[in-house]
Design a protein around this motif. Structure first.
Motif, PDB file in Angstrom:
ATOM      1  N   GLY A 154       6.202  15.189   4.851  1.00 37.59           N
ATOM      2  CA  GLY A 154       6.735  14.748   6.134  1.00 37.59           C
ATOM      3  C   GLY A 154       6.001  13.573   6.754  1.00 37.59           C
ATOM      4  N   SER A 155       4.860  13.192   6.207  1.00 38.68           N
ATOM      5  CA  SER A 155       4.135  12.037   6.720  1.00 38.68           C
ATOM      6  C   SER A 155       4.948  10.774   6.480  1.00 38.68           C
ATOM      7  N   ARG A 156       4.802   9.803   7.391  1.00 33.72           N
ATOM      8  CA  ARG A 156       5.548   8.552   7.266  1.00 33.72           C
ATOM      9  C   ARG A 156       4.600   7.376   7.468  1.00 33.72           C
ATOM     10  N   ALA A 157       4.959   6.253   6.845  1.00 32.01           N
ATOM     11  CA  ALA A 157       4.196   5.016   7.021  1.00 32.01           C
ATOM     12  C   ALA A 157       5.140   3.844   6.821  1.00 32.01           C
ATOM     13  N   ARG A 158       4.719   2.709   7.349  1.00 29.63           N
ATOM     14  CA  ARG A 158       5.474   1.476   7.192  1.00 29.63           C
ATOM     15  C   ARG A 158       4.604   0.492   6.426  1.00 29.63           C
ATOM     16  N   VAL A 159       5.223  -0.243   5.511  1.00 28.62           N
ATOM     17  CA  VAL A 159       4.489  -1.252   4.759  1.00 28.62           C
ATOM     18  C   VAL A 159       4.181  -2.414   5.697  1.00 28.62           C
ATOM     19  N   SER A 160       2.917  -2.821   5.710  1.00 22.33           N
ATOM     20  CA  SER A 160       2.466  -3.927   6.551  1.00 22.33           C
ATOM     21  C   SER A 160       2.432  -5.195   5.720  1.00 22.33           C
ATOM     22  N   GLY A 161       3.375  -6.090   5.894  1.00 26.14           N
ATOM     23  CA  GLY A 161       3.389  -7.358   5.172  1.00 26.14           C
ATOM     24  C   GLY A 161       4.035  -7.245   3.799  1.00 26.14           C
ATOM     25  N   ALA A 162       3.903  -8.324   3.039  1.00 30.53           N
ATOM     26  CA  ALA A 162       4.558  -8.433   1.740  1.00 30.53           C
ATOM     27  C   ALA A 162       3.792  -7.736   0.622  1.00 30.53           C
ATOM     28  N   GLY A 163       2.536  -7.467   0.813  1.00 28.10           N
ATOM     29  CA  GLY A 163       1.725  -6.890  -0.239  1.00 28.10           C
ATOM     30  C   GLY A 163       1.072  -7.974  -1.079  1.00 28.10           C
ATOM     31  N   MET A 164       0.240  -7.538  -2.016  1.00 30.55           N
ATOM     32  CA  MET A 164      -0.489  -8.448  -2.886  1.00 30.55           C
ATOM     33  C   MET A 164      -0.302  -7.987  -4.320  1.00 30.55           C
ATOM     34  N   SER A 165      -0.035  -8.923  -5.223  1.00 34.25           N
ATOM     35  CA  SER A 165       0.118  -8.580  -6.633  1.00 34.25           C
ATOM     36  C   SER A 165      -0.967  -9.258  -7.436  1.00 34.25           C
ATOM     37  N   GLY A 166      -1.588  -8.488  -8.305  1.00 31.62           N
ATOM     38  CA  GLY A 166      -2.660  -9.006  -9.145  1.00 31.62           C
ATOM     39  C   GLY A 166      -2.363  -8.783 -10.608  1.00 31.62           C
ATOM     40  N   ALA A 167      -3.387  -8.907 -11.410  1.00 27.33           N
ATOM     41  CA  ALA A 167      -3.248  -8.840 -12.863  1.00 27.33           C
ATOM     42  C   ALA A 167      -2.750  -7.484 -13.352  1.00 27.33           C
ATOM     43  N   ASN A 168      -3.067  -6.413 -12.628  1.00 28.62           N
ATOM     44  CA  ASN A 168      -2.702  -5.079 -13.107  1.00 28.62           C
ATOM     45  C   ASN A 168      -1.975  -4.238 -12.063  1.00 28.62           C
ATOM     46  N   GLY A 169      -1.270  -4.888 -11.155  1.00 26.55           N
ATOM     47  CA  GLY A 169      -0.483  -4.117 -10.216  1.00 26.55           C
ATOM     48  C   GLY A 169      -0.384  -4.739  -8.848  1.00 26.55           C
ATOM     49  N   SER A 170       0.118  -3.932  -7.914  1.00 28.43           N
ATOM     50  CA  SER A 170       0.345  -4.390  -6.547  1.00 28.43           C
ATOM     51  C   SER A 170      -0.321  -3.457  -5.555  1.00 28.43           C
ATOM     52  N   VAL A 171      -0.698  -4.041  -4.414  1.00 26.83           N
ATOM     53  CA  VAL A 171      -1.274  -3.298  -3.301  1.00 26.83           C
ATOM     54  C   VAL A 171      -0.437  -3.591  -2.065  1.00 26.83           C
ATOM     55  N   PHE A 172       0.002  -2.528  -1.392  1.00 26.45           N
ATOM     56  CA  PHE A 172       0.748  -2.663  -0.158  1.00 26.45           C
ATOM     57  C   PHE A 172      -0.009  -1.937   0.947  1.00 26.45           C
ATOM     58  N   PRO A 173      -0.562  -2.668   1.919  1.00 26.50           N
ATOM     59  CA  PRO A 173      -1.177  -1.981   3.062  1.00 26.50           C
ATOM     60  C   PRO A 173      -0.102  -1.219   3.826  1.00 26.50           C
ATOM     61  N   VAL A 174      -0.408   0.016   4.220  1.00 22.97           N
ATOM     62  CA  VAL A 174       0.525   0.832   4.996  1.00 22.97           C
ATOM     63  C   VAL A 174      -0.166   1.313   6.267  1.00 22.97           C
ATOM     64  N   ASP A 175       0.631   1.527   7.308  1.00 21.11           N
ATOM     65  CA  ASP A 175       0.072   1.864   8.622  1.00 21.11           C
ATOM     66  C   ASP A 175      -0.096   3.355   8.851  1.00 21.11           C
ATOM     67  N   GLY A 176       0.002   4.163   7.821  1.00 19.81           N
ATOM     68  CA  GLY A 176      -0.174   5.602   7.953  1.00 19.81           C
ATOM     69  C   GLY A 176      -0.707   6.211   6.681  1.00 19.81           C
ATOM     70  N   VAL A 177      -1.216   7.438   6.805  1.00 13.79           N
ATOM     71  CA  VAL A 177      -1.704   8.192   5.663  1.00 13.79           C
ATOM     72  C   VAL A 177      -0.568   9.100   5.220  1.00 13.79           C
ATOM     73  N   LEU A 178      -0.218   9.058   3.943  1.00 16.39           N
ATOM     74  CA  LEU A 178       0.966   9.744   3.414  1.00 16.39           C
ATOM     75  C   LEU A 178       0.677  11.135   2.854  1.00 16.39           C
ATOM     76  N   LYS A 179      -0.415  11.711   3.208  1.00 15.16           N
ATOM     77  CA  LYS A 179      -0.715  13.082   2.782  1.00 15.16           C
ATOM     78  C   LYS A 179      -1.748  13.628   3.745  1.00 15.16           C
ATOM     79  N   SER A 180      -1.423  14.694   4.425  1.00 16.28           N
ATOM     80  CA  SER A 180      -2.376  15.260   5.370  1.00 16.28           C
ATOM     81  C   SER A 180      -3.382  16.140   4.644  1.00 16.28           C
ATOM     82  N   LEU A 181      -4.546  16.323   5.271  1.00 18.98           N
ATOM     83  CA  LEU A 181      -5.601  17.135   4.680  1.00 18.98           C
ATOM     84  C   LEU A 181      -5.186  18.589   4.512  1.00 18.98           C
ATOM     85  N   ASP A 182      -4.338  19.079   5.410  1.00 18.82           N
ATOM     86  CA  ASP A 182      -3.959  20.487   5.339  1.00 18.82           C
ATOM     87  C   ASP A 182      -2.673  20.723   4.556  1.00 18.82           C
ATOM     88  N   ALA A 183      -2.083  19.649   4.003  1.00 23.08           N
ATOM     89  CA  ALA A 183      -0.860  19.835   3.219  1.00 23.08           C
ATOM     90  C   ALA A 183      -1.212  20.370   1.838  1.00 23.08           C
TER      91      ALA A 183
END
Length: 185
Positions: A154-183
């Motif tokens: 049930g956690s939600r987040a929004r992607v912040s910006g276009a992300g970054m792509s490098g030699a072995n993948g992509s990184v997308f900063p997100v404004d939320g944590v998608l897994k709670s500690l108690d889940a």
């Protein structure tokens, strides 16, 4: 319809992983324009001022070497602000294990760009699901021009910006944590 969206996402991941293994990446750094840089995921995360908590987790746990390797991943990295809002403990072995478990739920195998994800969402009629390296299923939708991610807990987040792509993948900063500690999981 759900089966179709999962199969579409898996097919896209497989094709992109094959392309990432055989293509030559441009020598310049990844940028918001969607260009693929020569830096590894670990370097992209380490160089991003808003992802210092994620970089710290990778360094403290030895996971940095995984993201310096050749295998392709897509990381939806919570910003420092997102981690701070969750009040995730930062000290001790138990806290370290919890932070690694949370981070694992933000990693999808394969090399995906924003265009790949948006294309899959649009071709599926509104949403697409992807399995993380943990037990989480992420559901991607669009809200205008913003890519929104919902976690299976049930956690939600929004992607912040276009992300970054490098030699072995992509990184997308997100404004939320998608897994709670108690889940569970």
């Amino acid at each position: 319809m759900k089966k179709h969206t999962i199969l579409s996402a898996l097919a896209a991941c497989s094709l992109l992983a094959l392309a990432a293994c055989g293509g030559d990446a441009p020598a310049d750094d990844a940028s918001a324009s969607g260009e693929i840089g020569s830096e590894t995921l670990a370097a992209l995360i380490d160089d991003s001022p808003d992802l210092s908590t994620t970089a710290e987790i990778l360094g403290d746990t030895g996971l940095q070497s995984v993201f310096d390797g050749n295998a392709p991943y897509t990381v939806f990295a919570p910003t420092d602000e997102a981690f701070a809002a969750q009040d995730i403990p930062l000290e001790g072995e138990e806290a370290q294990a919890a932070r690694v478990a949370i981070l694992r739920e933000h990693i999808v195998p394969g090399f995906l760009t924003r265009a790949d994800i948006v294309g899959a969402v649009e071709s599926s009629g509104g949403s697409v699901e992807m399995q993380t390296m943990g037990s989480n299923t992420l559901t991607f939708t669009e809200d205008g021009d913003t890519l929104v991610i919902a976690s299976s807990d049930g956690s939600r987040a929004r992607v912040s910006g276009a992300g970054m792509s490098g030699a072995n993948g992509s990184v997308f900063p997100v404004d939320g944590v998608l897994k709670s500690l108690d889940a569970p999981g």
